[in-house]
Design an enzyme around this catalytic site. Structure first.
Site, short mmCIF file in Angstrom:
data_model
loop_
_atom_site.label_atom_id
_atom_site.label_comp_id
_atom_site.label_asym_id
_atom_site.label_seq_id
_atom_site.Cartn_x
_atom_site.Cartn_y
_atom_site.Cartn_z
N GLU A 104 -10.00 29.90 41.33
CA GLU A 104 -9.71 28.48 41.50
C GLU A 104 -9.36 27.86 40.16
O GLU A 104 -10.22 27.69 39.28
CB GLU A 104 -10.89 27.73 42.11
CG GLU A 104 -10.60 26.25 42.31
CD GLU A 104 -11.76 25.47 42.86
OE1 GLU A 104 -11.70 24.22 42.84
OE2 GLU A 104 -12.75 26.09 43.30
N LYS A 121 -29.47 33.93 53.32
CA LYS A 121 -28.02 33.81 53.51
C LYS A 121 -27.65 32.89 54.66
O LYS A 121 -26.61 33.07 55.30
CB LYS A 121 -27.40 35.20 53.72
CG LYS A 121 -27.65 36.14 52.55
CD LYS A 121 -27.18 37.55 52.80
CE LYS A 121 -27.55 38.45 51.64
NZ LYS A 121 -27.20 39.85 51.85
N ASP A 163 -25.57 38.77 44.59
CA ASP A 163 -25.09 38.86 45.97
C ASP A 163 -24.34 37.58 46.30
O ASP A 163 -24.96 36.52 46.42
CB ASP A 163 -26.27 39.04 46.92
CG ASP A 163 -25.83 39.34 48.35
OD1 ASP A 163 -24.68 39.03 48.69
OD2 ASP A 163 -26.64 39.89 49.11
N HIS A 204 -5.77 18.99 38.96
CA HIS A 204 -5.52 20.16 39.81
C HIS A 204 -4.04 20.48 39.87
O HIS A 204 -3.66 21.65 39.95
CB HIS A 204 -6.07 19.91 41.21
CG HIS A 204 -7.50 20.33 41.37
ND1 HIS A 204 -7.86 21.58 41.82
CD2 HIS A 204 -8.66 19.68 41.11
CE1 HIS A 204 -9.18 21.67 41.83
NE2 HIS A 204 -9.69 20.53 41.41
#
Length: 558
Positions: A237, A369, A445, A543
């Site tokens: 990004e 998660k 993770d 951006h």
């Protein structure tokens, strides 16, 4: 992963394939003639009908001439043998296969994972590409070519290549080539060379065919608790690293940030069932009785040198009991460690509670998660709060905004806006952006970004409303500096850059706790910079500058 459908009956023995001897090739149906299969079939079709017609003509003549039919000439004998041979061939290739197709269609459609018997007809179902890609082969020898054919046919399962070949990189190359041929799609842009495939065997990834390249940028220095850290961030990004770097600059110029570890404990919550709710409640009271804690801790701790039971929190749902065990795990993230300890306790409990049925080692009361209020309230992993006071002149010079604007925006966006959206742990601008980038760079993770990104960002005017007090509270940062992806070379290098590589020899757990505070400090910087960009109307402009490209990367790569 090798998938295939289980036939309702065993496959025909004629089609069961065994690995041929070295230097030989597997028998094919078209080996009856040195021609392609469609030509072989055409010849046998022609032979069958021609010989049948010849015999019918001969038998008609014998009947007309009153000659016995059982008396045959040599040419008639050859014709009869040819008729039988062609009939047997056609029956074998069309009749049996036609019947077998109906048997296969009505077979059980359940999919199997890891089966020693693989039917190549159902091994991989794909849609043929309208325009096949140009495939670039990476085969280096005729022996590899032979193994690729076995993989495609299902003679050798793809998942077993590392074990059978004893060479992880060669296994990845063969698997990759077989995949390209089966799918008709090229993997040219996915690199194969330059990676240690032995390092991921039975640890990080199964059935590899390459690796994905993610650029790593650096932001910093982060001045946290009096020490400076250069923060690695793996992301695709644009503007993320630049924005975080600006936030870190503002914190540095204002004297740095401070952090505090509130809690440090990984959790696992099995679910068990009893014949009655009363029995489930009896075990709940037993587990929560302080006089029984040491007995439980002795059982829990015996499987690890670092796992130390901290407490058990229980919840009842009818006859079902959910037991949330929490323990310290040293410098490891600790999921396997706490799971082993939980198994020890369950085995111990079953001697006194024989009517206890263990439904699952994880009952989602952990909760791993998944966004869950239990993690937001009670914490999981490392619970961290990080704060800084940003000076008025820094806000104007670096961030081009002011205290009042940021405080109002934070209240309406991060607090009220998130409440309107019904957010759970999402009272922030973009904490998950920074958490994910650091997680990927340091071998954590990535899926645990879900709860690790739980964060509430607070802003308040201080020092006669001239300066800005900003803080982030993150109750569930799940990180480790040993185990899993932290052992890989690239991720290990990023941990080394932060000074937290491996286990701490002096104080177990200190490296992982430091990593958690670095994550929180980086999130603090990211929140400050993004909120300032939104307040100043700079978000879209930045951006468009850093997150847009006029280059066609695919052409550049080729």
């Amino acid at each position: 992963m090798d998938f295939h459908r289980r036939p309702s009956k065993a496959p025909r023995s004629a089609e069961t394939e065994q690995p041929p001897a070295s230097g030989s090739t597997a028998a094919k149906a078209s080996d009856a003639l040195p021609l392609p299969l469609y030509l072989t079939n055409a010849i046998f079709f022609t032979l069958f009908f021609s010989v049948a017609y010849y015999l019918l003509i001969r038998w008609r003549d014998k009947i007309r001439n009153s000659m016995p039919l059982h008396v045959v000439t040599f040419s008639e004998l050859v014709a009869i043998i040819s008729l039988m041979a062609s009939f047997i061939y056609l029956l074998g290739f069309f009749g049996i296969d036609f019947v077998q197709s109906f048997i296969t269609r009505s077979a059980n459609d359940a999919w199997d994972i890891e089966d020693d018997v693989d039917d190549p007809r159902h091994r991989l179902l794909t849609c043929a590409p309208s325009v096949p890609d140009h495939l670039i082969t990476s085969v280096s020898s005729s022996e590899d070519e032979e193994i690729i054919e076995w993989v495609i046919k299902g003679t050798i399962p793809s998942y077993a290549l590392e074990e059978k070949l004893g060479d992880c990189k060669r296994a990845a190359r063969i698997r990759r080539e077989a995949l390209q041929r089966v799918t008709g799609r090229s993997l040219q842009g996915l690199p194969l060379d330059g990676f240690d495939y032995d390092s991921i065997l039975k640890q990080c990834c199964e059935m590899p065919v390459g690796y994905v390249q993610i650029p790593v940028g650096i932001a910093g220095p982060l001045l946290l608790d009096g020490f400076e850290y250069t923060v690695p961030m793996a992301t695709t990004e644009g503007c993320l690293v630049a924005s975080t770097n600006r936030g870190l600059k503002g914190i540095y110029l204002s004297g740095g940030a401070t952090s505090t570890i509130l809690r440090d404990g990984m959790t696992r919550a099995p679910v068990v069932r009893f014949p009655s709710a009363a029995r489930a409640c009896h075990l709940k009271f037993f587990l929560e009785n302080p006089s029984n804690f040491q007995t439980l801790a002795d059982e829990f701790n015996k499987s690890s040198n670092f796992a130390r039971l901290q407490g058990v929190q229980c919840s009842i749902a009818g006859k079902n009991l959910y037991m949330r065990f929490s323990c310290s795990t040293g410098d490891a993230m600790g999921m396997n460690m706490v799971s082993k300890g939980v198994e020890n306790v369950l085995k111990y409990l079953q001697s006194d509670y024989p009517d206890m049925e263990v439904i699952g080692i994880s009952g989602n009361f952990c909760s791993d998660k998944k966004p869950a209020a239990i993690n937001w309230i009670e914490g999981r992993g490392k619970s961290v709060v990080c704060e800084a006071i940003i000076k008025e002149e820094v806000l104007k010079k670096v961030f081009r905004t002011n205290v009042a604007t940021l405080v109002e925006l934070n209240m309406l966006k991060n607090l009220a806006g998130s409440a309107v959206a019904g957010a759970l742990g999402g009272f922030n601008a973009h904490a998950s952006n920074i958490v994910s980038a650091i997680f990927i760079a340091t071998g954590q993770d990535p899926a645990q970004n879900v709860e690790s990104s739980h964060c509430i960002t607070m802003m308040e005017a201080v020092n006669d409303e001239k300066d800005l007090h900003i803080s982030v509270t993150m109750p569930a940062i799940e990180v480790g500096t040993v185990g899993g992806g932290t052992k890989l070379a690239s991720q290990s290098a990023c941990l080394n850059l932060l000074g937290v590589k491996g286990a701490s020899k002096g104080l177990p757990g200190s490296n992982s706790r430091l990593l958690a505070t670095i994550v929180a400090g980086s999130v603090l910087a990211g929140e400050l910079s993004l909120m300032a960009a939104i307040a100043g109307g700079q978000l879209v402009k930045s951006h468009m500058k850093y997150n847009r490209s006029s280059k066609d990367i695919s052409k550049v790569a080729s």
